[in-house]
Design a protein around this motif. Structure first.
Motif, short mmCIF file in Angstrom:
data_model
loop_
_atom_site.label_atom_id
_atom_site.label_comp_id
_atom_site.label_asym_id
_atom_site.label_seq_id
_atom_site.Cartn_x
_atom_site.Cartn_y
_atom_site.Cartn_z
N TYR A 139 0.83 -1.20 0.00
CA TYR A 139 0.00 0.00 0.00
C TYR A 139 0.87 1.26 0.00
O TYR A 139 1.94 1.30 0.62
N SER A 140 0.40 2.28 -0.68
CA SER A 140 1.02 3.59 -0.59
C SER A 140 0.67 4.21 0.77
O SER A 140 -0.20 3.71 1.50
N LEU A 141 1.32 5.33 1.10
CA LEU A 141 1.03 6.01 2.36
C LEU A 141 -0.44 6.41 2.44
O LEU A 141 -1.09 6.24 3.48
N GLY A 142 -0.97 6.93 1.33
CA GLY A 142 -2.36 7.32 1.32
C GLY A 142 -3.30 6.15 1.50
O GLY A 142 -4.32 6.25 2.20
N ARG A 146 -6.05 5.40 4.48
CA ARG A 146 -7.44 5.02 4.22
C ARG A 146 -7.81 3.76 5.00
O ARG A 146 -8.92 3.66 5.55
N LEU A 147 -6.91 2.78 5.06
CA LEU A 147 -7.21 1.56 5.79
C LEU A 147 -7.35 1.85 7.29
O LEU A 147 -8.18 1.25 7.97
N GLY A 148 -6.55 2.77 7.80
CA GLY A 148 -6.70 3.17 9.19
C GLY A 148 -8.07 3.78 9.45
O GLY A 148 -8.70 3.52 10.48
N LEU A 149 -8.55 4.59 8.51
CA LEU A 149 -9.89 5.14 8.64
C LEU A 149 -10.95 4.04 8.60
O LEU A 149 -11.92 4.06 9.37
N ALA A 150 -10.75 3.06 7.71
CA ALA A 150 -11.69 1.94 7.63
C ALA A 150 -11.75 1.18 8.95
O ALA A 150 -12.82 0.78 9.40
N LEU A 169 -2.43 11.74 1.68
CA LEU A 169 -3.50 11.66 0.69
C LEU A 169 -3.31 12.72 -0.39
O LEU A 169 -2.84 13.83 -0.13
N ASP A 170 -3.71 12.37 -1.61
CA ASP A 170 -3.70 13.34 -2.69
C ASP A 170 -4.91 14.26 -2.54
O ASP A 170 -5.77 14.04 -1.67
#
Length: 322
Positions: A139-142, A146-150, A169-170
């Motif tokens: 996974y990229s940093l972004g 996102r997975l942490g948010l999930a 995030l972009d």
């Protein structure tokens, strides 16, 4: 029961080195608010969040989450709290979906029969469905963010605490996080969002707390904090008319009238402070200048921002490292 989802009293953290990271702060986050917890890197935001969640013991002071004292009632209240703190950590060789399944399995308060449904819904909500079977190490940093948010959204939460949620995030991902925060707040979740990117958080927060060097400099409804400073009118006029523009703005009883130096196109910007409730409307200022034979190349109203408030309080720009 308190009306605040988060309340602290004289919360303090002093490290063994003698450094005071958080110095006697009294947070008050109303239920249902999107609270922007703002400040430069190193101002004490993350240490405060770690104390709120029981990850770090305070040196002194008290914490209440959703009306319950922490850490005394942490086991009771924390299942109602979702959190993303200092970047997520997952098993590197498992997929995003498998990592969420492991986290969900250790939550004794959820129904294992609906585990897959919860994971799929969380992945979709943060835009990771297409990468759900990809290993976390790829996974990229972004995507990791996102997975942490999930993970924080695997079950409904009464309170969501997000530390730098847009890190990595972009621009599109940042917009999606803003939309998600608004969506959660509309559904009744209280959201505390910590960030040093003030312009991003200003677009979504209803309440604000600004940290600086371990102190809570101010907090309250965002609109009230920005109303601390007057709006400013910027009139662009030819350099030869600058004195006449200054005189006319002063005749209109506007405050703090000043003129910049001429720029390459031969124009000057003349500034004046104006209160919305007492000052003339912008169209009236334009009409008065025209009647006074002052050419108006352009006129703009600059509303005070949270960064303006921060600079007023500290005398420094927002991105100063500490």
């Amino acid at each position: 029961m308190t009306d605040d989802a988060i309340r602290t009293h004289a919360l303090t953290k002093r490290f063994r080195t003698g450094q005071v990271a958080v110095d006697g702060i009294d947070l008050a986050v109303p239920r249902g608010a999107v609270y922007g917890f703002l400040g430069p890197n190193g101002s004490g935001k993350t240490t405060t969040i770690r104390m709120l969640l029981g990850l770090v013991a305070p040196t002194s002071g008290r914490v209440e989450l959703l009306g319950e004292p922490v850490p005394q009632r942490a086991a009771h209240v924390l299942p109602r709290v979702g959190a993303l703190v200092e970047g997520p950590a997952f098993q590197p060789y498992l997929s995003g979906r498998a990592n969420l399944a492991r986290l969900d399995a250790v939550d004794a308060s959820t129904d294992p029969r609906t585990a897959r449904t919860r994971a799929e819904a969380a992945l979709e909500r943060v835009g990771l469905t297409a990468a759900a079977d990809k290993r976390y190490r790829q996974y990229s940093l972004g995507m990791k963010q996102r997975l942490g948010l999930a993970a924080a959204l695997l079950r409904p939460r009464d309170l969501l605490v997000l530390d730098e949620p847009t890190n990595g995030l972009d621009p599109q991902g940042t917009r999606e996080v803003r939309h998600l925060v608004r969506e959660l707040a509309d559904a009744g979740t209280t959201v505390l969002v910590s960030s040093h990117l003030l312009a991003e958080i200003e677009q979504v927060c209803t309440h604000v707390g600004i940290m600086g060097r371990g102190h809570l400099l101010l907090q309250g409804p965002r609109t009230e904090l920005t109303a601390r400073r007057a709006a400013r009118i910027a009139v662009r006029t030819p350099a030869a008319s600058a004195d006449a523009a200054v005189a006319e703005l002063r005749r209109l009883a506007l405050d703090d009238v000043t003129a910049d130096r001429a720029v390459a196109d031969g124009t000057v910007t003349v500034w004046a402070a104006v209160r919305d409730d007492t000052g003339p409307a912008p169209q009236d200022v334009t009409a008065a200048l025209v009647r006074a034979d002052v050419p108006v190349v352009g006129l703009d109203v600059r509303r005070p921002s949270l960064e303006d408030v921060f600079v007023e309080l500290t005398g420094e720009g927002f991105d100063v490292a500490r």
